[in-house]
Design an enzyme around this catalytic site. Structure first.
Site, short mmCIF file in Angstrom:
data_model
loop_
_atom_site.label_atom_id
_atom_site.label_comp_id
_atom_site.label_asym_id
_atom_site.label_seq_id
_atom_site.Cartn_x
_atom_site.Cartn_y
_atom_site.Cartn_z
N CYS A 22 -1.43 0.75 7.42
CA CYS A 22 -2.88 0.50 7.56
C CYS A 22 -3.35 -0.73 6.79
O CYS A 22 -3.71 -1.74 7.36
CB CYS A 22 -3.68 1.72 7.12
SG CYS A 22 -3.40 3.18 8.13
N ARG A 23 -3.34 -0.64 5.45
CA ARG A 23 -3.96 -1.69 4.64
C ARG A 23 -3.08 -2.92 4.43
O ARG A 23 -3.52 -4.05 4.68
CB ARG A 23 -4.37 -1.12 3.26
CG ARG A 23 -5.51 -0.12 3.35
CD ARG A 23 -5.65 0.67 2.06
NE ARG A 23 -4.51 1.56 1.84
CZ ARG A 23 -4.33 2.32 0.78
NH1 ARG A 23 -5.22 2.29 -0.20
NH2 ARG A 23 -3.28 3.11 0.68
N SER A 24 -1.86 -2.72 3.94
CA SER A 24 -1.03 -3.91 3.63
C SER A 24 -0.64 -4.72 4.86
O SER A 24 -0.50 -5.95 4.74
CB SER A 24 0.18 -3.54 2.75
OG SER A 24 1.02 -2.62 3.38
N ASN B 274 2.31 1.40 4.36
CA ASN B 274 2.60 0.11 5.01
C ASN B 274 2.29 0.14 6.51
O ASN B 274 2.97 -0.52 7.30
CB ASN B 274 4.05 -0.36 4.76
CG ASN B 274 4.33 -1.80 5.14
OD1 ASN B 274 5.46 -2.14 5.48
ND2 ASN B 274 3.33 -2.67 5.11
N ASP C 132 -8.37 3.88 1.36
CA ASP C 132 -7.38 4.22 2.38
C ASP C 132 -8.11 4.68 3.64
O ASP C 132 -8.80 5.70 3.62
CB ASP C 132 -6.49 5.35 1.84
CG ASP C 132 -5.34 5.66 2.77
OD1 ASP C 132 -5.36 5.23 3.93
OD2 ASP C 132 -4.40 6.35 2.32
N CYS D 106 0.86 -1.19 0.00
CA CYS D 106 0.00 0.00 0.00
C CYS D 106 0.89 1.24 0.00
O CYS D 106 2.05 1.15 -0.44
CB CYS D 106 -0.98 -0.01 1.18
SG CYS D 106 -0.21 0.01 2.81
P1 4NP Z 1 -1.78 2.78 4.16
O1 4NP Z 1 -2.41 4.14 4.75
O2 4NP Z 1 -1.23 3.13 2.80
O3 4NP Z 1 -2.93 1.87 4.10
O4 4NP Z 1 -0.70 2.35 5.13
C1 4NP Z 1 -1.68 5.34 4.83
C2 4NP Z 1 -0.86 5.56 5.91
C3 4NP Z 1 -0.17 6.74 6.01
C4 4NP Z 1 -0.29 7.69 5.01
C5 4NP Z 1 -1.10 7.46 3.94
C6 4NP Z 1 -1.81 6.27 3.84
N1 4NP Z 1 0.42 8.90 5.12
O5 4NP Z 1 0.24 9.77 4.25
O6 4NP Z 1 1.18 9.10 6.07
#
Ligand code: 4NP
Length: 155
Positions: free
Chosen positions: A14-16, A12, A123, A9
């Site tokens: 939240c989702r992955s 790294n 997201d 994602c």
């Molecule tokens: P992820 O979510 O891609 O599912 O881990 C996010 C976590 C942090 C950020 C964006 C998306 N960020 O911009 O910090």
């Protein structure tokens, strides 16, 4: 040699990490390895977001020991399958791919559940806890299909 799967994602955190924990829970550990990474490196070294850890825990999956890392070129060699969570992750990975064999390893994860529809895993970072539960349920359904395909060599 185990079959190796990478979930990717943006951050790294939240989702992955959820995708990694969910798919791991559905596959035998002696023949499969699952990891995750982010296209961005801002959260490298961090544990998953508390809301992802809690959501996984509510489904009896422990992801609290994971650490974020950035996707790297060597991942194209090290992994057999690379699943992107959304279309921008997909494009970013494809852009880095050094050859066609690398490109062919990359898939949008929800196309396993909704073939050809190019639907992203939303997201949940800027949302509430229930967004994480929705993400878990989408990934759980997709990973059921992926695990069954991997176990029967029909991926
Ligand atoms: P992820 O979510 O891609 O599912 O881990 C996010 C976590 C942090 C950020 C964006 C998306 N960020 O911009 O910090």
């Amino acid at each position: 040699m185990p079959t190796k799967i990478l979930m990717v994602c943006l951050g790294n955190i939240c989702r992955s990490p959820l995708a990694e924990g969910i798919l791991k829970s559905k596959l035998p550990t002696d023949t499969f390895e699952v990891d995750s990474a982010g296209t961005g490196g801002w959260h490298a070294g961090e544990h998953p977001d508390k809301r992802s850890i809690l959501t996984a825990k509510n489904h009896r999956i422990d992801i609290s020991n994971q650490r974020a890392r950035q996707f790297k070129l060597a991942d194209f060699q090290n992994f057999d399958y690379i699943f992107a969570m959304d279309n921008s992750n997909y494009k970013d990975i494809i852009r880095l791919a050094p050859d066609e064999a690398s490109k062919s390893k990359v898939r949008l994860i929800l196309n396993e559940l909704y073939p050809g529809e190019n639907i992203p895993v939303p997201d949940p970072y800027y949302g509430e806890q229930n967004g994480f539960e929705q993400v878990f349920n989408l990934l759980d359904e997709a990973c059921d299909i992926i695990a069954n395909k991997l176990k029967t060599h029909h991926i």
